[in-house]
Motif scaffolding. Sequence first.
Motif, PDB file in Angstrom:
ATOM      1  N   PHE A 115      10.704  18.252 -11.016  1.00  0.00           N
ATOM      2  CA  PHE A 115      11.102  17.287 -12.053  1.00  0.00           C
ATOM      3  C   PHE A 115       9.879  16.836 -12.857  1.00  0.00           C
ATOM      4  N   ARG A 116       8.790  16.458 -12.137  1.00  0.00           N
ATOM      5  CA  ARG A 116       7.591  15.981 -12.841  1.00  0.00           C
ATOM      6  C   ARG A 116       7.089  17.011 -13.847  1.00  0.00           C
ATOM      7  N   LYS A 117       7.113  18.296 -13.443  1.00  0.00           N
ATOM      8  CA  LYS A 117       6.513  19.347 -14.272  1.00  0.00           C
ATOM      9  C   LYS A 117       7.538  20.167 -15.050  1.00  0.00           C
ATOM     10  N   PRO A 171      12.061  14.507  -0.452  1.00  0.00           N
ATOM     11  CA  PRO A 171      11.396  15.357  -1.458  1.00  0.00           C
ATOM     12  C   PRO A 171      10.833  14.551  -2.642  1.00  0.00           C
ATOM     13  N   ASP A 172      11.213  13.248  -2.755  1.00  0.00           N
ATOM     14  CA  ASP A 172      10.581  12.388  -3.766  1.00  0.00           C
ATOM     15  C   ASP A 172       9.165  12.001  -3.355  1.00  0.00           C
ATOM     16  N   THR A 173       8.913  11.986  -2.059  1.00  0.00           N
ATOM     17  CA  THR A 173       7.653  11.412  -1.567  1.00  0.00           C
ATOM     18  C   THR A 173       6.779  12.419  -0.812  1.00  0.00           C
ATOM     19  N   MET A 174       7.153  13.706  -0.918  1.00  0.00           N
ATOM     20  CA  MET A 174       6.355  14.754  -0.248  1.00  0.00           C
ATOM     21  C   MET A 174       6.185  15.907  -1.222  1.00  0.00           C
ATOM     22  N   ARG A 175       5.177  16.731  -0.984  1.00  0.00           N
ATOM     23  CA  ARG A 175       5.127  18.047  -1.634  1.00  0.00           C
ATOM     24  C   ARG A 175       5.401  19.090  -0.560  1.00  0.00           C
ATOM     25  N   LEU A 176       6.401  19.934  -0.834  1.00  0.00           N
ATOM     26  CA  LEU A 176       6.805  20.996   0.086  1.00  0.00           C
ATOM     27  C   LEU A 176       6.840  22.298  -0.697  1.00  0.00           C
ATOM     28  N   LEU A 185       0.828  -1.204   0.000  1.00  0.00           N
ATOM     29  CA  LEU A 185       0.000   0.000   0.000  1.00  0.00           C
ATOM     30  C   LEU A 185       0.860   1.250   0.000  1.00  0.00           C
ATOM     31  N   GLU A 186       0.424   2.278  -0.719  1.00  0.00           N
ATOM     32  CA  GLU A 186       0.996   3.604  -0.572  1.00  0.00           C
ATOM     33  C   GLU A 186      -0.046   4.393   0.214  1.00  0.00           C
ATOM     34  N   VAL A 187       0.370   4.922   1.336  1.00  0.00           N
ATOM     35  CA  VAL A 187      -0.565   5.646   2.199  1.00  0.00           C
ATOM     36  C   VAL A 187      -0.275   7.133   2.040  1.00  0.00           C
ATOM     37  N   ILE A 188      -1.260   7.861   1.554  1.00  0.00           N
ATOM     38  CA  ILE A 188      -1.054   9.283   1.245  1.00  0.00           C
ATOM     39  C   ILE A 188      -1.830  10.132   2.239  1.00  0.00           C
ATOM     40  N   LEU A 189      -1.171  11.151   2.749  1.00  0.00           N
ATOM     41  CA  LEU A 189      -1.881  12.107   3.603  1.00  0.00           C
ATOM     42  C   LEU A 189      -1.845  13.465   2.912  1.00  0.00           C
ATOM     43  N   ARG A 190      -3.028  14.091   2.820  1.00  0.00           N
ATOM     44  CA  ARG A 190      -3.108  15.382   2.148  1.00  0.00           C
ATOM     45  C   ARG A 190      -3.642  16.444   3.099  1.00  0.00           C
ATOM     46  N   PHE A 191      -2.936  17.590   3.155  1.00  0.00           N
ATOM     47  CA  PHE A 191      -3.423  18.768   3.875  1.00  0.00           C
ATOM     48  C   PHE A 191      -4.082  19.736   2.892  1.00  0.00           C
ATOM     49  N   ILE A 240       2.377  19.981   1.918  1.00  0.00           N
ATOM     50  CA  ILE A 240       1.096  19.892   1.193  1.00  0.00           C
ATOM     51  C   ILE A 240       0.511  18.481   1.281  1.00  0.00           C
ATOM     52  N   ASP A 241       1.366  17.485   1.004  1.00  0.00           N
ATOM     53  CA  ASP A 241       0.950  16.084   1.098  1.00  0.00           C
ATOM     54  C   ASP A 241       2.199  15.213   1.152  1.00  0.00           C
ATOM     55  N   PHE A 242       2.013  13.923   1.436  1.00  0.00           N
ATOM     56  CA  PHE A 242       3.160  13.002   1.427  1.00  0.00           C
ATOM     57  C   PHE A 242       2.647  11.579   1.326  1.00  0.00           C
ATOM     58  N   LYS A 243       3.578  10.677   1.033  1.00  0.00           N
ATOM     59  CA  LYS A 243       3.266   9.253   0.882  1.00  0.00           C
ATOM     60  C   LYS A 243       4.112   8.438   1.853  1.00  0.00           C
ATOM     61  N   LEU A 244       3.511   7.500   2.530  1.00  0.00           N
ATOM     62  CA  LEU A 244       4.236   6.614   3.433  1.00  0.00           C
ATOM     63  C   LEU A 244       4.042   5.159   3.011  1.00  0.00           C
ATOM     64  N   GLY A 290      -0.490   0.662 -12.287  1.00  0.00           N
ATOM     65  CA  GLY A 290      -0.328   2.118 -12.110  1.00  0.00           C
ATOM     66  C   GLY A 290      -0.798   2.596 -10.749  1.00  0.00           C
ATOM     67  N   ASP A 291      -0.548   1.810  -9.703  1.00  0.00           N
ATOM     68  CA  ASP A 291      -0.873   2.201  -8.310  1.00  0.00           C
ATOM     69  C   ASP A 291      -2.294   2.766  -8.178  1.00  0.00           C
ATOM     70  N   PRO A 292      -3.338   1.970  -8.468  1.00  0.00           N
ATOM     71  CA  PRO A 292      -4.702   2.512  -8.391  1.00  0.00           C
ATOM     72  C   PRO A 292      -5.111   2.834  -6.956  1.00  0.00           C
ATOM     73  N   ALA A 294      -5.005  20.403  -1.490  1.00  0.00           N
ATOM     74  CA  ALA A 294      -5.187  19.728  -2.772  1.00  0.00           C
ATOM     75  C   ALA A 294      -3.965  19.958  -3.659  1.00  0.00           C
ATOM     76  N   ALA A 295      -3.506  18.900  -4.305  1.00  0.00           N
ATOM     77  CA  ALA A 295      -2.422  18.997  -5.279  1.00  0.00           C
ATOM     78  C   ALA A 295      -2.412  17.698  -6.085  1.00  0.00           C
ATOM     79  N   GLY A 296      -1.602  17.677  -7.137  1.00  0.00           N
ATOM     80  CA  GLY A 296      -1.349  16.443  -7.875  1.00  0.00           C
ATOM     81  C   GLY A 296      -2.603  15.725  -8.326  1.00  0.00           C
ATOM     82  N   SER A 297      -2.613  14.401  -8.100  1.00  0.00           N
ATOM     83  CA  SER A 297      -3.710  13.577  -8.628  1.00  0.00           C
ATOM     84  C   SER A 297      -5.044  13.928  -7.976  1.00  0.00           C
ATOM     85  N   PHE A 298      -5.007  14.396  -6.736  1.00  0.00           N
ATOM     86  CA  PHE A 298      -6.249  14.747  -6.030  1.00  0.00           C
ATOM     87  C   PHE A 298      -6.895  15.977  -6.676  1.00  0.00           C
TER      88      PHE A 298
HETATM   89  P1  TMP Z   1      -0.289  12.387  -6.102  1.00  0.00           P
HETATM   90  O1  TMP Z   1      -0.983  13.689  -5.873  1.00  0.00           O
HETATM   91  O2  TMP Z   1       0.433  12.315  -7.412  1.00  0.00           O
HETATM   92  O3  TMP Z   1      -1.207  11.214  -5.901  1.00  0.00           O
HETATM   93  O4  TMP Z   1       0.849  12.256  -4.987  1.00  0.00           O
HETATM   94  C1  TMP Z   1       0.560  12.337  -3.618  1.00  0.00           C
HETATM   95  C2  TMP Z   1       1.849  12.305  -2.817  1.00  0.00           C
HETATM   96  O5  TMP Z   1       2.494  11.058  -2.948  1.00  0.00           O
HETATM   97  C3  TMP Z   1       2.881  13.335  -3.249  1.00  0.00           C
HETATM   98  O6  TMP Z   1       3.488  13.892  -2.083  1.00  0.00           O
HETATM   99  C4  TMP Z   1       3.893  12.576  -4.055  1.00  0.00           C
HETATM  100  C5  TMP Z   1       3.816  11.201  -3.463  1.00  0.00           C
HETATM  101  N1  TMP Z   1       4.008  10.130  -4.439  1.00  0.00           N
HETATM  102  C6  TMP Z   1       4.971   9.157  -4.219  1.00  0.00           C
HETATM  103  O7  TMP Z   1       5.688   9.209  -3.220  1.00  0.00           O
HETATM  104  N2  TMP Z   1       5.108   8.155  -5.134  1.00  0.00           N
HETATM  105  C7  TMP Z   1       4.335   8.059  -6.250  1.00  0.00           C
HETATM  106  O8  TMP Z   1       4.509   7.128  -7.042  1.00  0.00           O
HETATM  107  C8  TMP Z   1       3.332   9.072  -6.450  1.00  0.00           C
HETATM  108  C9  TMP Z   1       2.449   9.024  -7.661  1.00  0.00           C
HETATM  109  C10 TMP Z   1       3.207  10.075  -5.531  1.00  0.00           C
END
Ligand code: TMP
Length: 231
Positions: free
Chosen positions: A210-212, A191-196, A85-91, A170-174, A124-126, A93-97
């Motif tokens: 990098f993404r954008k 910084p790969d797994t968070m938005r700051l 599981l990728e566990v995402i916490l959002r404070f 902004i958000d992060f993934k654990l 694709g990590d649904p 809105a950004a990115g896919s949300f």
């Molecule tokens: P998302 O808005 O693209 O779903 O991303 C939410 C958060 O998760 C963001 O801080 C970036 C992080 N993330 C990863 O760590 N690995 C990933 O593969 C993706 C898509 C996002």
Amino acid sequence: MEKLYEGKAKVLFPEGPDTLRVYFKDEATAFNAQKRGLIPGKGVVNNKVSATLFRYLEAHGVRTHFLEELSDREMRVLRVEILPLEVILRFKAAGSFAKRYGVKEGTLLRAPLVEYSLKSDPLGDPLICPEAILALGLAAEEELSQVRTTTLKVGELLRDFFAQRGLDLIDFKLEFGKRQGEILLADEISPDTMRLWDQKTGEPMDKDRFRKDLGGVEEAYQEVLRRVLRG
Ligand code: TMP
């Protein structure tokens, strides 16, 4: 030494029966590895940022897989069985949300939001809902409840940590792992797994550069490291 596993950003080497050595690479991918590149120095930044954050969280009662920093790019961790599981916490809105719900990036959410994705490159990590996680046996009810509680606690701690350093989390993934029946925070927090976002300018200081294709990727990673180590 023989690799145990090589992922997109890290290589795992076996050590003893209980521990692994994690090597952080400079390679970067985005959009399920459709975009590839190099961020020079990223491995050093992500290793040091992750180590510092794991130590900070441990000091505040969060159990993690982290043991020690071994070098600029390497840390020693406990072996765990990673929950898929990728566990995402959002404070905010950004990115896919922001895209999924058509809301402006930066919109403050009424309360921190926990989301789950199934860790699966072919799919694709649904997104996956808690009921589906339980129905598929990916985690037990008690485990999922602990994952959620820990994620919210980590969110509060990290938001404070970064606010004191002029960065808006902004958000992060654990990711979490199991070891001897216990749930531990695992993987990396970087910084790969968070938005700051810089509090003053609103500029992204993370992998979104990098993404954008926003430029200044290396510099942003170095600046995050500098602020994290400021203590
Ligand atoms: P998302 O808005 O693209 O779903 O991303 C939410 C958060 O998760 C963001 O801080 C970036 C992080 N993330 C990863 O760590 N690995 C990933 O593969 C993706 C898509 C996002």
